[in-house]
Enzyme design. Structure first.
Site, short mmCIF file in Angstrom:
data_model
loop_
_atom_site.label_atom_id
_atom_site.label_comp_id
_atom_site.label_asym_id
_atom_site.label_seq_id
_atom_site.Cartn_x
_atom_site.Cartn_y
_atom_site.Cartn_z
N GLN A 1 9.91 4.42 7.87
CA GLN A 1 8.74 4.33 8.76
C GLN A 1 8.89 5.16 10.03
O GLN A 1 7.93 5.33 10.77
CB GLN A 1 8.48 2.86 9.14
CG GLN A 1 8.05 1.99 7.99
CD GLN A 1 6.66 2.35 7.46
OE1 GLN A 1 5.87 3.06 8.09
NE2 GLN A 1 6.34 1.85 6.26
N HIS B 1 5.57 9.56 0.78
CA HIS B 1 4.18 9.10 0.92
C HIS B 1 3.90 8.40 2.24
O HIS B 1 2.77 8.04 2.53
CB HIS B 1 3.75 8.25 -0.28
CG HIS B 1 4.32 6.88 -0.35
ND1 HIS B 1 3.55 5.76 -0.13
CD2 HIS B 1 5.56 6.43 -0.64
CE1 HIS B 1 4.31 4.68 -0.28
NE2 HIS B 1 5.53 5.07 -0.60
N CYS C 1 0.98 -12.64 -1.09
CA CYS C 1 0.46 -13.69 -1.95
C CYS C 1 1.47 -13.95 -3.06
O CYS C 1 1.65 -13.13 -3.95
CB CYS C 1 -0.87 -13.23 -2.54
SG CYS C 1 -1.75 -14.57 -3.31
N SER D 1 10.82 8.66 2.92
CA SER D 1 9.90 8.59 1.79
C SER D 1 8.70 9.50 2.02
O SER D 1 8.08 9.46 3.09
CB SER D 1 9.42 7.14 1.64
OG SER D 1 8.34 7.07 0.75
N THR E 1 12.67 3.61 -1.91
CA THR E 1 13.39 2.56 -2.63
C THR E 1 14.65 3.12 -3.27
O THR E 1 15.73 2.53 -3.17
CB THR E 1 12.47 1.91 -3.69
OG1 THR E 1 11.32 1.38 -3.01
CG2 THR E 1 13.18 0.81 -4.46
N THR F 1 16.14 16.14 -13.56
CA THR F 1 15.41 17.37 -13.26
C THR F 1 14.51 17.15 -12.05
O THR F 1 13.83 16.14 -11.95
CB THR F 1 14.56 17.78 -14.49
OG1 THR F 1 15.46 17.95 -15.58
CG2 THR F 1 13.80 19.07 -14.24
N1 PLP Z 1 11.56 1.07 3.38
C1 PLP Z 1 10.53 0.82 4.20
C2 PLP Z 1 10.78 0.45 5.63
C3 PLP Z 1 9.22 0.91 3.72
O1 PLP Z 1 8.20 0.66 4.53
C4 PLP Z 1 9.01 1.26 2.35
C5 PLP Z 1 7.65 1.29 1.78
O2 PLP Z 1 6.81 0.50 2.13
C6 PLP Z 1 10.14 1.53 1.55
C7 PLP Z 1 11.39 1.42 2.10
C8 PLP Z 1 9.99 1.92 0.11
O3 PLP Z 1 9.59 3.28 0.01
P1 PLP Z 1 8.93 3.82 -1.35
O4 PLP Z 1 7.55 3.23 -1.42
O5 PLP Z 1 8.92 5.32 -1.19
O6 PLP Z 1 9.81 3.39 -2.47
#
Ligand code: PLP
Length: 399
Positions: free
Chosen positions: A179, A201, A325, A199, A73, A237
């Site tokens: 992704q 995670h 939802c 990202s 994000t 930091t």
């Molecule tokens: N962009 C895409 C295509 C995503 O699938 C996601 C998370 O679902 C994000 C951005 C956001 O990433 P983060 O959860 O690291 O903020």
């Protein structure tokens, strides 16, 4: 404890044990601040740069082109806002209707605050039409921001061609590759994409860490202001343990990339084909071929997606639905709506997204149990007659 069968890897992934192990010392004995003058903190700076090399390596970039962020994000926000700040004379942005909210909501906010935004459409298979992009470009277009691969359907966009179109017109091209990284090969040395977001995670590192690739020479102003971190491009930091973990996760992603194309794809295809071949009310959302190897988004017509998820959850299966939802009403996802998926199918969509940690036995377990789940819901569905009609048509076709 109930068995957990996790097939929701586009939402988040299990942190790889190697990543956890690499991070641990940075919570305990190596807790210094990398900006400190003393060796105790300063030695961490080298480690951060090693992680920068590992991240750069998985996408074919050079380490100086990587800045660490707090996740996908932030990377998306920084890329968009940083480009606009650096090019204040131009006010037009091009994006697509199927972006993640981390891009779409930023663009929609900008549209209310002095910018003009064109949202490109997709066809029924989730594919972009490049002619529509070419026609949308204007003299004052400052940025094209389009994802590498869609989080809901896995559909892959022609980002290299988009990069070339953008370059020819002198427009910055940002690509949300959150992704894509770790699932398909990316090589920034062989394309003209200006910026990509990733990202942690989503690729077996921790939540709250990510990176933004900014091609050398691309105009960018920092989004987060403060200290001189990240070569004056992102203040704050450094999240040392997570950055170290992200580096290791990227190294592992490179190592396991062939497995994504073979074993992960094979398991995904087995699950998908079995469901589509045996369940008459099942239909695939998204292009069959131009797709991430780990993702399948399937609609079960006339059945409610949330109800399917609840029954799967009782069986220990964690998947996700294409519905969000919102204030008590179940709205089909903006992605499926943009693809024109009929209402009766969009409501019953389920996304299975697998990873290298899933096993054949797990896929067989889902294949074994999903028909029972759908049968149960069909029996209580007000549309059971419609489902029976689909079943009759399918058996007539097969006989
Ligand atoms: N962009 C895409 C295509 C995503 O699938 C996601 C998370 O679902 C994000 C951005 C956001 O990433 P983060 O959860 O690291 O903020």
């Amino acid at each position: 404890m109930k068995r957990i069968l996790y097939v929701d890897n586009n939402a988040t992934t299990r942190v790889a044990p190697e990543v956890v192990e690499a991070m641990l010392p940075y919570f305990t004995e190596l807790y210094g601040n990398p900006s400190s003058m003393h060796t105790f903190g300063g030695q961490l700076y080298k480690k951060i740069n090693q992680a920068r090399e590992q991240v750069a390596d998985v996408i074919g970039a050079s380490p100086q082109e990587i800045i660490f962020t707090s996740g996908g994000t932030e990377s998306d926000n920084a890329a968009i806002r940083g480009t606009l700040e650096a090019n204040p004379d131009k006010r037009h942005i091009i994006t697509s209707r199927v972006e993640h909210p981390a891009v779409l909501n930023v663009c929609q906010y900008l549209a209310k605050n002095g910018y003009e935004v064109t949202e490109l459409s997709v066809d029924s298979q989730g594919l972009l039409e490049l002619d529509e992009l070419r026609e949308a470009i204007r003299d004052d277009t400052v940025l094209i921001t389009i994802m590498y691969a869609n989080n809901e359907t896995g559909v892959i966009f022609p980002v290299e061609e988009i990069g070339q179109i953008a370059k020819d017109k002198g427009i910055t091209f940002h690509c949300d590759a959150v992704q894509a990284v770790g699932k398909i090969p990316l090589d920034m040395s062989k394309n003209t994409i200006d910026m990509i977001s990733l990202s942690g995670h989503k690729l077996h590192a921790t939540k709250g860490v990510g990176a933004l690739y900014i091609r050398k020479g691309v105009r960018f102003k920092p989004f987060i202001l403060g200290g001189h971190h990240e070569n004056n491009r992102r203040a704050g930091t450094e999240n040392v343990p997570s950055i170290i973990g992200l580096g290791v996760a990227c190294e592992l992603a490179k190592k396991y990339l062939p497995e994504e194309q073979t074993e992960v794809r094979r398991l995904r295809d087995k699950l998908e084909n079995q469901i589509l071949d045996t369940m008459p009310n099942a239909r695939l959302n998204g292009h069959k071929i131009l797709r991430l190897p780990n993702t399948t988004n399937i609609s079960f017509e006339y059945v409610e997606g949330e109800a399917i998820l609840l029954l799967l959850n009782e069986l220990g299966i964690c998947a996700s639905s294409g519905s969000a939802c919102t204030s008590g009403s179940l709205e089909p996802s903006h992605v499926l709506r943009a693809m024109g998926v009929p209402f009766t199918a969009a409501h019953g969509s389920i996304r299975f997204s697998i990873s290298r940690y899933n096993t054949e036995e797990e896929i067989d377990y889902i294949i074994e149990h999903i028909p029972g789940v759908i049968r149960k819901l069909k029996d209580i569905s007000p549309y059971s007659a419609e489902i029976e009609e689909l079943e009759l048509k399918a058996s007539a076709r097969n006989s």
